[in-house]
Design a protein around this motif. Structure first.
Motif, PDB file in Angstrom:
ATOM      1  N   SER A 246       0.849  -1.159  -0.057  1.00  0.00           N
ATOM      2  CA  SER A 246      -0.157   0.035   0.051  1.00  0.00           C
ATOM      3  C   SER A 246       0.855   1.376  -0.102  1.00  0.00           C
ATOM      4  N   ASP A 247       2.099   1.162   0.730  1.00  0.00           N
ATOM      5  CA  ASP A 247       2.717   2.325   0.765  1.00  0.00           C
ATOM      6  C   ASP A 247       3.583   2.722  -0.602  1.00  0.00           C
ATOM      7  N   LEU A 248       4.077   1.512  -1.018  1.00  0.00           N
ATOM      8  CA  LEU A 248       4.454   1.477  -2.442  1.00  0.00           C
ATOM      9  C   LEU A 248       3.912   2.258  -3.421  1.00  0.00           C
ATOM     10  N   SER A 253       1.670   6.322  -7.383  1.00  0.00           N
ATOM     11  CA  SER A 253       0.608   6.920  -7.747  1.00  0.00           C
ATOM     12  C   SER A 253       0.696   8.309  -7.604  1.00  0.00           C
ATOM     13  N   ASN A 254       1.754   9.203  -6.883  1.00  0.00           N
ATOM     14  CA  ASN A 254       1.971  10.438  -7.123  1.00  0.00           C
ATOM     15  C   ASN A 254       3.370  10.658  -7.756  1.00  0.00           C
ATOM     16  N   THR A 255       3.682   9.748  -8.156  1.00  0.00           N
ATOM     17  CA  THR A 255       5.208   9.848  -9.038  1.00  0.00           C
ATOM     18  C   THR A 255       5.176   9.345 -10.474  1.00  0.00           C
ATOM     19  N   VAL A 256       4.816   8.324 -10.769  1.00  0.00           N
ATOM     20  CA  VAL A 256       4.750   7.622 -12.256  1.00  0.00           C
ATOM     21  C   VAL A 256       3.700   7.950 -13.067  1.00  0.00           C
ATOM     22  N   GLY A 299      -5.046  -2.246 -14.152  1.00  0.00           N
ATOM     23  CA  GLY A 299      -5.639  -1.150 -13.277  1.00  0.00           C
ATOM     24  C   GLY A 299      -5.349   0.056 -13.384  1.00  0.00           C
ATOM     25  N   LYS A 300      -5.847   0.974 -12.373  1.00  0.00           N
ATOM     26  CA  LYS A 300      -5.781   2.281 -12.186  1.00  0.00           C
ATOM     27  C   LYS A 300      -5.432   2.709 -10.825  1.00  0.00           C
ATOM     28  N   LEU A 301      -4.358   3.497 -10.563  1.00  0.00           N
ATOM     29  CA  LEU A 301      -4.206   4.261  -9.130  1.00  0.00           C
ATOM     30  C   LEU A 301      -4.346   5.818  -9.396  1.00  0.00           C
ATOM     31  N   ASP A 302      -5.457   6.500  -9.290  1.00  0.00           N
ATOM     32  CA  ASP A 302      -5.920   7.570  -9.361  1.00  0.00           C
ATOM     33  C   ASP A 302      -5.445   7.662 -11.085  1.00  0.00           C
ATOM     34  N   ASP A 303      -4.540   8.474 -11.437  1.00  0.00           N
ATOM     35  CA  ASP A 303      -4.139   8.598 -13.147  1.00  0.00           C
ATOM     36  C   ASP A 303      -3.127   7.862 -13.432  1.00  0.00           C
TER      37      ASP A 303
END
Length: 417
Positions: A246-248, A253-256, A299-303
């Motif tokens: 989850s942390d990873l 999701s905020n980086t790539v 899948g998707k993690l936000d964008d």
């Protein structure tokens, strides 16, 4: 979350629908534009060539309809003595004649030099002789227009040179250089995160316990992705527990733009990856009717697009080629070359198999004594045997409905590049 198997075609449709092109634009110099994707049509502003010019070293002359007719008959040549012209001057590349061509005169001209006013053909140097610098004898007369590159016959000002969404290669850069362009608008580079999951994995170069193996997938996946001119962010190895995962994935999701993991997407008790992604974002599918590589998750993690590859190295390699590359190319804004290049070869041995999944067998392709392409599958097709990739030079594609193939059958093949 559906548990049904998708065909490769349906999986690709869903994958490309999930992937959206980056919209950020930056301007780069032509020297930095190799394998970048242009964001707009590139329009020619200059004719190429900008004027009629000579396609070879020789002499620029004026030929009449009568002499052209003679040059086009079966003899093609004048008598052995030829026709003598007075040399009016010399035109080198980067220079031009200051006076029009006079009657019965010739300009000595170099390749690429502008055709002088009054000339309408160029005689090859090999078809002439000269005993002094003031005269030249032409032994074979050209036809009107021969050996002349006409203005704009390559590129006309106003035409589209390169379409939006083209991945720029060496040939494109040469073309753009001919227009005097030095700066181009391109999409920013895609950022791809790579991670391997599993308590059993040790990083190469570190200590490996007697219950661990050295992790191998990140290096291969990174190389496959990096070939697409993508910025790689290596997240290393993560343990099989939900908190760490989850942390990873929150960080990713905020980086790539796209996160690619290997391992943890099958049905084992410690395969948490797809469950974590599903709880944080969404999983579109995770079973594909291909072999090797059935447990592939999208899948998707936000964008951020998520691609979960199998842990077995061959399965990871195959699904990265089949599914990750088309997704990356779509996200780069490319309109070209979204698929894998396929050729047809002749099978050298009989094959029997269980139908149901499309099989990407590792094989050796070569040419027979007649120059025809032939292909032989390797004996060991296990998804855990990486030497089945390093010993091969292609994938041999066996479609899902086929239970057997015979020696001599034509079969599609994807060469390694």
């Amino acid at each position: 979350m559906s548990t049904s198997w998708l065909s490769l075609e349906d999986a690709l449709i869903k994958a490309r629908a999930t992937a959206h092109a980056v919209s950020d634009v930056e301007y780069v110099s032509l020297a930095k534009a190799h394998r970048r994707v242009v964001v707009e049509d590139i329009i020619a502003s200059t004719n190429v060539p900008p004027w009629d010019n000579s396609s070879m070293d020789g002499y620029a002359i004026h030929v009449t309809a009568e002499s052209s007719s003679l040059a086009n008959d079966n003899t093609k040549a004048t008598d052995s003595s030829g026709k003598t012209f007075t040399v009016q001057g010399v035109i080198t590349a980067g220079d031009r004649a200051t006076t029009p061509l006079h009657s019965e005169h010739a300009y000595k001209i170099m390749t690429g030099a502008p055709i002088p006013q009054g000339a309408n053909a160029v005689v090859m140097l090999e078809n002439t002789s000269s005993s002094d610098t003031n005269t030249v004898t032409v032994h074979t007369l050209p036809t009107a227009g021969e050996n002349i590159r006409v203005k704009a016959n390559d590129i006309a000002s106003g035409e589209v040179l390169i379409r939006k969404g083209t991945l720029l290669r060496a040939e494109h850069l040469m073309l753009l250089s001919s227009q005097g362009l030095n700066t181009l608008p391109v999409y920013r580079k895609l950022r791809a995160g790579i991670v391997a999951t599993g308590n059993e994995l040790a990083a190469p170069g570190e200590a490996c316990s007697d219950t661990q193996i050295f992790e191998s997938n990140r290096a291969g996946i990174s190389a496959i992705v990096e070939d697409e001119n993508v910025e790689i962010i290596d997240f290393g190895i993560v343990k099989d527990d939900k908190a760490s995962l989850s942390d990873l994935f929150h960080q990713a999701s905020n980086t790539v733009d796209i996160m690619i993991s290997s391992g943890g997407v099958s049905v084992g008790d410690a395969d948490y990856v797809k469950d974590v992604i599903d709880s944080m974002g969404s999983i579109d599918f995770w079973k594909i009717a291909v072999k090797p590589g059935k447990p592939f998750a999208l899948g998707k993690l936000d964008d951020t697009v998520f691609c979960g590859l199998p842990g077995n190295p061959v399965s990871s390699f195959v699904t990265a080629k089949l599914l990750v590359l088309p997704i990356i190319r779509k996200m780069q804004g490319r309109q070209d070359d979204l698929g894998l290049f396929t050729v047809t070869a002749t099978l050298t041995k009989d094959i029997k198999r269980r139908p149901g999944r499309r099989d990407f067998q590792r094989a050796l392709m070569s040419t027979d004594t007649q120059g025809n392409l032939v292909v032989t599958p390797l004996k060991n097709q296990s998804s855990g045997v990486m030497t089945s990739i390093t010993s091969a030079n292609c994938f041999m594609v066996v479609h899902e409905e086929l239970a057997e193939l015979n020696k001599g059958d034509a079969i599609p093949v994807i060469p390694f590049t």
